[in-house]
Design a protein around this motif. Structure first.
Motif, PDB file in Angstrom:
ATOM      1  N   GLY A  10       0.839  -1.167   0.048  1.00 36.71           N
ATOM      2  CA  GLY A  10       0.021   0.041   0.078  1.00 36.71           C
ATOM      3  C   GLY A  10       0.609   1.367   0.063  1.00 36.71           C
ATOM      4  N   LEU A  11       1.855   1.326  -0.610  1.00 40.31           N
ATOM      5  CA  LEU A  11       2.928   2.269  -0.652  1.00 40.31           C
ATOM      6  C   LEU A  11       2.777   3.171  -1.643  1.00 40.31           C
ATOM      7  N   ILE A  12       1.891   2.698  -2.967  1.00 37.69           N
ATOM      8  CA  ILE A  12       2.049   3.720  -4.146  1.00 37.69           C
ATOM      9  C   ILE A  12       1.082   5.078  -3.636  1.00 37.69           C
ATOM     10  N   GLY A  13       1.898   6.032  -3.974  1.00 40.14           N
ATOM     11  CA  GLY A  13       1.566   7.713  -3.647  1.00 40.14           C
ATOM     12  C   GLY A  13       1.824   7.936  -2.089  1.00 40.14           C
ATOM     13  N   ASN A  14       2.578   7.054  -1.211  1.00 40.37           N
ATOM     14  CA  ASN A  14       2.804   7.471   0.053  1.00 40.37           C
ATOM     15  C   ASN A  14       4.376   7.431   0.350  1.00 40.37           C
ATOM     16  N   PRO A  15       4.925   8.725   0.348  1.00 44.01           N
ATOM     17  CA  PRO A  15       6.099   8.752   0.690  1.00 44.01           C
ATOM     18  C   PRO A  15       6.577   8.818   1.828  1.00 44.01           C
ATOM     19  N   ASN A  16       5.661   8.653   2.981  1.00 46.03           N
ATOM     20  CA  ASN A  16       5.944   8.902   4.313  1.00 46.03           C
ATOM     21  C   ASN A  16       6.270   7.469   5.142  1.00 46.03           C
ATOM     22  N   LEU A  17       5.741   6.422   4.290  1.00 45.44           N
ATOM     23  CA  LEU A  17       5.985   4.964   4.801  1.00 45.44           C
ATOM     24  C   LEU A  17       7.166   4.439   4.081  1.00 45.44           C
ATOM     25  N   HIS A  18       8.121   3.688   4.714  1.00 43.30           N
ATOM     26  CA  HIS A  18       9.150   3.041   4.111  1.00 43.30           C
ATOM     27  C   HIS A  18       9.058   1.460   4.300  1.00 43.30           C
ATOM     28  N   ARG A  46       7.002   5.192  10.276  1.00 42.00           N
ATOM     29  CA  ARG A  46       6.718   3.847  10.575  1.00 42.00           C
ATOM     30  C   ARG A  46       7.216   3.046   9.207  1.00 42.00           C
ATOM     31  N   VAL A  47       7.725   2.068   9.728  1.00 39.60           N
ATOM     32  CA  VAL A  47       8.413   1.021   8.609  1.00 39.60           C
ATOM     33  C   VAL A  47       7.559  -0.196   8.525  1.00 39.60           C
ATOM     34  N   LEU A  48       7.217  -0.590   7.458  1.00 40.42           N
ATOM     35  CA  LEU A  48       6.573  -1.929   6.988  1.00 40.42           C
ATOM     36  C   LEU A  48       7.503  -2.726   6.977  1.00 40.42           C
ATOM     37  N   ILE A  49       7.372  -4.031   7.672  1.00 38.41           N
ATOM     38  CA  ILE A  49       7.924  -5.285   7.433  1.00 38.41           C
ATOM     39  C   ILE A  49       7.599  -6.488   6.765  1.00 38.41           C
ATOM     40  N   THR A  50       7.993  -6.868   5.736  1.00 39.00           N
ATOM     41  CA  THR A  50       7.370  -7.996   4.868  1.00 39.00           C
ATOM     42  C   THR A  50       8.334  -9.134   4.695  1.00 39.00           C
ATOM     43  N   LEU A  71      13.302 -10.054  15.554  1.00 38.56           N
ATOM     44  CA  LEU A  71      13.980  -9.305  14.550  1.00 38.56           C
ATOM     45  C   LEU A  71      13.150  -8.180  14.271  1.00 38.56           C
ATOM     46  N   LEU A  72      11.731  -7.998  14.626  1.00 39.39           N
ATOM     47  CA  LEU A  72      11.008  -6.930  14.418  1.00 39.39           C
ATOM     48  C   LEU A  72      11.365  -5.891  15.600  1.00 39.39           C
ATOM     49  N   THR A  73      11.679  -6.388  16.863  1.00 39.01           N
ATOM     50  CA  THR A  73      11.935  -5.565  17.808  1.00 39.01           C
ATOM     51  C   THR A  73      13.566  -5.014  17.663  1.00 39.01           C
ATOM     52  N   VAL A  74      14.432  -5.655  17.229  1.00 40.92           N
ATOM     53  CA  VAL A  74      15.610  -5.063  16.950  1.00 40.92           C
ATOM     54  C   VAL A  74      15.244  -3.922  15.783  1.00 40.92           C
ATOM     55  N   MET A  75      14.688  -4.231  14.601  1.00 38.89           N
ATOM     56  CA  MET A  75      14.555  -3.319  13.577  1.00 38.89           C
ATOM     57  C   MET A  75      13.907  -1.964  14.118  1.00 38.89           C
ATOM     58  N   ALA A  76      12.781  -2.225  15.082  1.00 38.39           N
ATOM     59  CA  ALA A  76      12.195  -1.143  15.545  1.00 38.39           C
ATOM     60  C   ALA A  76      13.353  -0.079  16.616  1.00 38.39           C
ATOM     61  N   ASP A  77      14.018  -0.895  17.199  1.00 41.91           N
ATOM     62  CA  ASP A  77      14.861  -0.127  18.132  1.00 41.91           C
ATOM     63  C   ASP A  77      16.101   0.637  17.333  1.00 41.91           C
ATOM     64  N   GLN A 110       5.674  -2.254  11.348  1.00 42.96           N
ATOM     65  CA  GLN A 110       4.359  -2.906  11.473  1.00 42.96           C
ATOM     66  C   GLN A 110       4.440  -4.056  10.386  1.00 42.96           C
ATOM     67  N   THR A 111       3.717  -5.108  10.537  1.00 46.09           N
ATOM     68  CA  THR A 111       3.595  -6.294   9.840  1.00 46.09           C
ATOM     69  C   THR A 111       2.421  -6.408   9.205  1.00 46.09           C
ATOM     70  N   LEU A 112       2.054  -7.141   8.163  1.00 48.09           N
ATOM     71  CA  LEU A 112       0.649  -7.141   7.668  1.00 48.09           C
ATOM     72  C   LEU A 112       0.199  -8.478   7.599  1.00 48.09           C
ATOM     73  N   GLU A 113      -1.310  -8.578   7.336  1.00 45.65           N
ATOM     74  CA  GLU A 113      -1.772 -10.006   7.625  1.00 45.65           C
ATOM     75  C   GLU A 113      -1.268 -10.871   6.527  1.00 45.65           C
ATOM     76  N   VAL A 114      -0.827 -10.241   5.157  1.00 50.71           N
ATOM     77  CA  VAL A 114      -0.368 -11.148   4.233  1.00 50.71           C
ATOM     78  C   VAL A 114       1.052 -11.042   4.072  1.00 50.71           C
ATOM     79  N   LYS A 115       1.670 -11.842   4.315  1.00 50.94           N
ATOM     80  CA  LYS A 115       3.312 -11.732   4.228  1.00 50.94           C
ATOM     81  C   LYS A 115       3.753 -11.698   2.918  1.00 50.94           C
ATOM     82  N   GLU A 116       3.275 -12.654   1.817  1.00 52.67           N
ATOM     83  CA  GLU A 116       3.764 -12.301   0.627  1.00 52.67           C
ATOM     84  C   GLU A 116       3.290 -11.345   0.009  1.00 52.67           C
TER      85      GLU A 116
END
Length: 547
Positions: free
Chosen positions: A285-293, A427-431, A440-446, A453-459
């Motif tokens: 969902g990052l199309i058009g949204n430069p504020n999330l990586h 915010r950083v989305l992790i996939t 790993l998510l905790t290390v990345m956040a720190d 944030q993770t999403l319901e669909v991993k792929e």
């Protein structure tokens, strides 16, 4: 639109082929994956690639991918899904090149539905193996292309990247130099995404800018192939390349072969294929949204995001690719991703649960002990001589120390080498596969000092391909559909999927004498660009004596 219409995304990654079928009514209908190592042992792959004497040379037999496509479509047919597909799009690992002889298009158009796809296309390749994104064997060709185009700065400005070993331009140049006879027989050079799309439509398919800009052959500002870049790579290249598409569009209806062999509807449409990272941009969902990586913790680790405008900064790392809406994205790639994490996990006999538990129990900063996890030649930073480097007294036999060190190294490398993009995301989305590991998510956040944030669909790449198919189909049928609207209809944020950083842990990385400064010094020292990092390590330990 029929009520049961679905959209199919096919993602051919390094290690597997994934199919995702989505419905705008009910979300993800079906997800299937075929692992190459397990499904096709005759190709001798490990992690999707066959071991080779030269670690810089990484090639794959394309017939393995063709077999996987055949088997995947059979599985979908058995579940009565192929007849419901209104449109399909392909995602594929970026940068790999496929070399085809002149009769390839005639052969594709005349395949027998009774025959396996692999037997039908076996004779169309002018080169029996395909160099993929892990190949780092074209350093000399990169230097030659850079010199021909007037230096790194001009190469970056024109093509979006420095001349890069795994990119098509240097790979084609090496092929032309080493086997000019085979190059002369080559009539078509496809990227993996356009090759798989060609199998679906029964003719040579175009390549989109998301994948095409990752070649060192395209002018990213005009959206066309660069004649100067092509001339610097190999002779007669223009007529061998697919057409370059600046944004998504419908290529054609699916081929009659696909209708007869796999039960697709004859009206099924095929959308231009793209790379896995541009597809993940859509799936997240990052199309058009430069504020999330986003950070993809897959076979390689990547950091990417949407660009509001084309950056004009001097750099030698990272890449600019096109996007499905005709704009641009940035991407930084790290070759030592999940394969490095798996190596540490396996060396100490751990499962992923144990790996995560260690990360939650060990102190942020690892008491100043640092690893550079170059199990294979690295892309970012460019390190061609593989070898793990350890600093600060990190012992090779220390399980907890090495688990913490590899996770911190990867997170810090991503943070440091993405600085050129500009403003840090809120915010950083992790996939991808690593997104399910809480440690790993905790290390990345720190390390990022930001929520992850993770999403319901991993792929996300397969999902992005399916969403691209849906978007193109809907707009082609005069049904306006926005990117974020489509993504929101199919995927929701995972329950409990947000991890917040610890202020104390983040300070250990970001303080004046924090571990980020230590890690940067270790990198410079290992590359012969700076002094021994021992003073930095001592300063960290003095600043954080309990760390």
């Amino acid at each position: 639109m029929r009520q049961d219409d679905c959209f199919l995304g096919l993602d051919l990654s390094t290690q597997s082929l994934t199919a995702m079928v989505i419905s705008l009514e009910s979300g993800v209908v079906r997800q299937l994956s075929i692992n190459f190592d397990q499904g096709y042992p005759r190709y001798g792959t490990r992690g999707g690639v066959p071991p080779a004497p030269d670690p810089l040379r990484v090639h794959v037999d394309p017939l393995m991918w063709v077999e996987a496509l055949d088997d995947m479509l059979r599985l979908l047919q058995k579940e009565a899904l192929t007849s419901r597909i209104a449109a399909v799009a392909v995602s594929a690992q970026q940068h790999g090149t496929v070399y085809l002889e002149r009769q390839a298009e005639t052969t594709l158009a005349g395949l027998d539905p009774a025959d396996a796809l692999s037997s039908g296309v076996a004779g169309i390749f002018s080169r029996t193996t395909c160099p993929i994104w892990m190949d780092s064997s074209t350093g000399r060709e990169c230097r030659e292309i850079t010199a021909a185009l007037g230096g790194e700065a001009l190469v970056v400005r024109a093509t979006g990247s420095v001349a890069t070993e795994r990119f098509a331009g240097p790979q084609i140049r090496k092929f032309w130099k080493e086997d000019p006879e085979a190059y002369a027989r080559t009539a078509h050079i496809a990227l993996i995404s356009s090759f798989v799309t060609s199998l679906l439509v029964g003719r040579m398919a175009p390549v989109d800018a998301g994948d095409g800009y990752g070649t060192n052959l395209a002018d990213i500002r005009s959206g066309t192939w660069s004649q100067a870049a092509m001339d610097a790579s190999a002779p007669g290249l223009r007529h061998r390349l697919p057409r370059l598409a600046a944004k998504d569009y419908r290529v054609d209806r699916i081929s009659p072969l696909m209708v007869k062999r796999f039960g697709f509807n004859a009206e099924t449409e095929v959308v231009v294929g793209s790379g896995d990272n541009p597809c993940s941009l859509v799936g997240l969902g990052l199309i058009g949204n430069p504020n999330l990586h986003a950070v993809s913790l897959g076979t390689s680790d990547t950091c990417f995001g949407y660009l509001a405008e084309m950056p004009d900064v001097e750099r030698t790392e990272g890449h600019i690719f096109g996007t499905a809406d005709g704009q641009a994205m940035f991407l930084i790639c790290f070759k030592n991703g999940s394969l490095a994490r798996e190596r540490i996990k396996d060396d100490f006999g751990l499962g992923w649960e144990g790996f995560s538990r260690i990360l939650m129990e060990t102190p942020p900063g690892n008491r100043g002990r640092v690893m550079l996890p170059y199990f294979m030649p690295e892309i970012t930073p460019r390190v061609l001589n593989a070898g793990v480097r350890r600093f600060g007294g990190l012992a090779a036999a220390d399980a907890a120390g090495n688990v913490r060190a590899v996770a911190e190294a990867q997170a810090m490398a991503i943070y440091l080498h993405s600085a050129w993009v500009g403003k840090r995301p809120g915010r950083v989305l992790i996939t991808a596969g690593g997104s399910g590991n809480h440690g790993l998510l905790t290390v990345m956040a720190d390390v990022f000092g930001a929520e992850v944030q993770t999403l319901e669909v991993k792929e996300s790449a397969a999902l992005g391909a399916a969403l691209r198919a849906a978007h193109a189909w809907l707009n082609d049928h005069e049904t306006s559909a926005g990117w974020n609207e489509l993504c929101g209809a199919v995927v929701k944020a995972g329950a409990g999927g947000i991890v917040k950083p610890s202020a104390d842990a983040s300070r250990r990385y970001h303080a004046r004498n924090g571990l980020l400064a230590v890690y940067a010094a270790c990198e410079r020292f290992a590359r012969g660009l700076g002094p021994d990092p021992e003073e930095k390590i001592r300063a960290f330990r003095e600043a954080f004596p309990a760390a």
